[in-house]
Design an enzyme around this catalytic site. Structure first.
Site, PDB file in Angstrom:
ATOM      1  CB  CYS A  30      51.540  41.504  34.642  1.00  0.00           C
ATOM      2  SG  CYS A  30      50.197  42.607  34.148  1.00  0.00           S
ATOM      3  CB  ILE A  63      48.227  32.154  26.931  1.00  0.00           C
ATOM      4  CG1 ILE A  63      48.290  32.678  28.368  1.00  0.00           C
ATOM      5  CG2 ILE A  63      49.496  32.541  26.176  1.00  0.00           C
ATOM      6  CD1 ILE A  63      49.362  32.026  29.214  1.00  0.00           C
ATOM      7  CG  HIS A 109      19.859  54.868  24.826  1.00  0.00           C
ATOM      8  ND1 HIS A 109      19.940  53.603  24.302  1.00  0.00           N
ATOM      9  CD2 HIS A 109      19.412  55.686  23.832  1.00  0.00           C
ATOM     10  CE1 HIS A 109      19.541  53.642  23.037  1.00  0.00           C
ATOM     11  NE2 HIS A 109      19.220  54.892  22.726  1.00  0.00           N
TER      12      HIS A 109
END
Length: 457
Positions: free
Chosen positions: A43, A187, A444
């Site tokens: 990772c 990937i 919003h």
């Protein structure tokens, strides 16, 4: 080595292994962590983090092009990608994270041991360091968290220098003119998106009939259309037959329904999945397997009592966050009577393409295969004020509801999908109903309103 006996020994310093070591140390346990290379695993060193660094640079390029179209004076044709400098900055980032992990483990009291570990008995590991010196450590609990490595299928020409895996792709110092990506999964498509923005002509070869075949098929179809619009050549239903080097040029041969085709390639990226890395020894070779993975029970214990396994070794989802969740569950099971389950039905997955893709829960295809009737609710980013303001209006949010109006799946393709999926994972994890989810007020103008609009349909 003066201290050789521990409450827990963890083999592998990737996301799962470091999380397990830290979690156990915080419980007051005496923990050792063995790592043969660098902390952080795939990772950090050659996966999630370095690809996200490159992905961000590709996003910047795309945003600059959009800005030029929107009135910000900029000439994209003058852009130069300095991959040498970019790679150096990427390596600098990785080193910073490595140092942080090392410091975190040491402060927690975890004993870091460097070397290659071999399981010699249910409670003993032999460690061979870089100099060849051997030592041994013992514990009643050993956790294997050794991760995975890129799959490298053998085919004619697979040994040519131009044929590389994802690890080597991260260390390129020149932007290739022609890149052929073997594999239309996560990937392969991430690298395709990155290098397309860097100015490379990319061809993706996928044996299945659609991109991202493991995800909701509508996501793959939409992404395919968007990538083609940007100049990426998508060849689904295609099988690579050979890579050849002739007269100073590399060529990729593949066949599909239209016959055999030959295309040029400076590089061929093999991205057809990953394989678990099981520490080799007579003991680990004797462990019960579930296909290519190690078989474990609900406590993550292997067929050898006292030896546990998590993450890519057990194949419940080859993702860093899955390994971390399993690490906490396994350590809890080792030292307490509590049962901690990992919510398999609600594991989010993200694909960092442009636009991003994220998914959690059942896909339409899985629901059909399991005879689960679902209704679909959708909203388009084209109808979202913030997305339109960002000139990022491609994509949609798709929500699946079962017969009881419980949210069982959410699939997103669009800007910041990887961030939006967190709310969706919460909805699916807790089996929330349509009415409950509709009660949430979204700010919003935000991209999260796409979820609210999908729920309202």
């Amino acid at each position: 080595m003066t201290d050789s006996s521990f409450d827990l020994i963890v083999v592998g310093g990737g996301p799962g292994g470091t999380e397990a070591a830290l979690y156990a140390a915080r419980m007051g346990k005496h923990v050792a962590l063995i790592e043969r290379d660098s902390l952080g695993g795939t990772c950090l060193n050659c996966g999630c983090i370095p690809t996200k660094f490159l992905f961000h640079q590709a996003e910047v390029i795309r945003e600059l092009k959009t800005a030029s179209e929107n009135g910000l004076v900029f000439h994209p044709e003058s852009l130069h990608v300095d991959l040498v400098k970019m790679t150096a900055k990427k390596d600098e980032l990785i080193n910073q994270f490595r140092k942080g992990l090392d410091s975190l483990l040491v402060k927690a009291g975890v004993v870091l041991l460097h070397g290659t570990a071999h399981l010699t008995a249910a409670n003993e590991l032999e460690i061979i360091d870089a100099a060849g010196a051997t030592s041994s450590v013992t514990s009643e609990r050993i956790l294997l968290a050794t991760g995975s490595q890129p799959a490298r299928p053998v085919f004619p020409g697979s040994d040519l220098p131009c044929v590389i895996d994802s690890t080597a792709m991260l260390n390129q110092t020149e932007v290739p003119r022609e890149l052929v990506v073997l594999g239309g999964g996560v990937i392969g498509l991430e690298f395709a998106s990155i290098f397309q923005e860097f100015g490379t002509h990319v061809t993706v070869l996928e044996a299945m009939d659609s991109l991202l075949p493991a995800m909701d098929r509508e996501l793959g179809r939409r992404l395919s259309a968007l990538l083609k619009r940007r100049g990426v050549a998508i060849q689904t239903g295609s099988k690579l037959t050979a890579v050849i080097h002739d007269d100073g040029q590399n060529r990729v041969l593949f066949e599909n329904a239209t016959g055999e085709t030959s295309i040029p390639a400076d590089l061929v990226l093999v991205a057809v999945g990953r394989l678990p890395v099981v520490p080799p020894s007579d003991v680990t070779n004797a462990l019960t397997r579930n296909g290519r993975f190690l078989a474990v029970n609900e406590r993550f214990e292997t067929s050898l009592p006292g030896v546990y396994a998590i993450g890519d070794l057990v194949g419940h989802g080859m993702l860093a966050h899955v390994a971390e969740a399993e690490a906490r569950a396994a350590v809890t099971a080792m030292f307490t009577s509590n049962a901690v389950s990992v919510p398999r039905h609600a594991i989010p997955a993200c694909v960092f393409t442009c636009p991003e893709i994220a998914s959690v829960g059942l896909t339409s295809e899985q629901a059909a295969a399991q005879n689960i009737p679902v209704t679909v609710r959708k909203s388009l980013f084209a109808a979202n004020g913030k997305a339109r303001s960002m000139s990022a209006s491609d994509g949609f949010v798709k929500i699946l509801l079962n017969a009881q109006n419980i949210i069982v799946g959410v699939h997103i393709i669009g800007p910041h999908a990887s961030d939006l999926i967190a709310e969706a994972a919460l909805l699916v994890t807790h089996h929330m109903t349509l009415n409950q989810a509709q009660a949430v007020v979204h700010a919003h103008p935000t991209l999260s309103e796409t979820l609210a609009h999908a729920l309202a349909d």
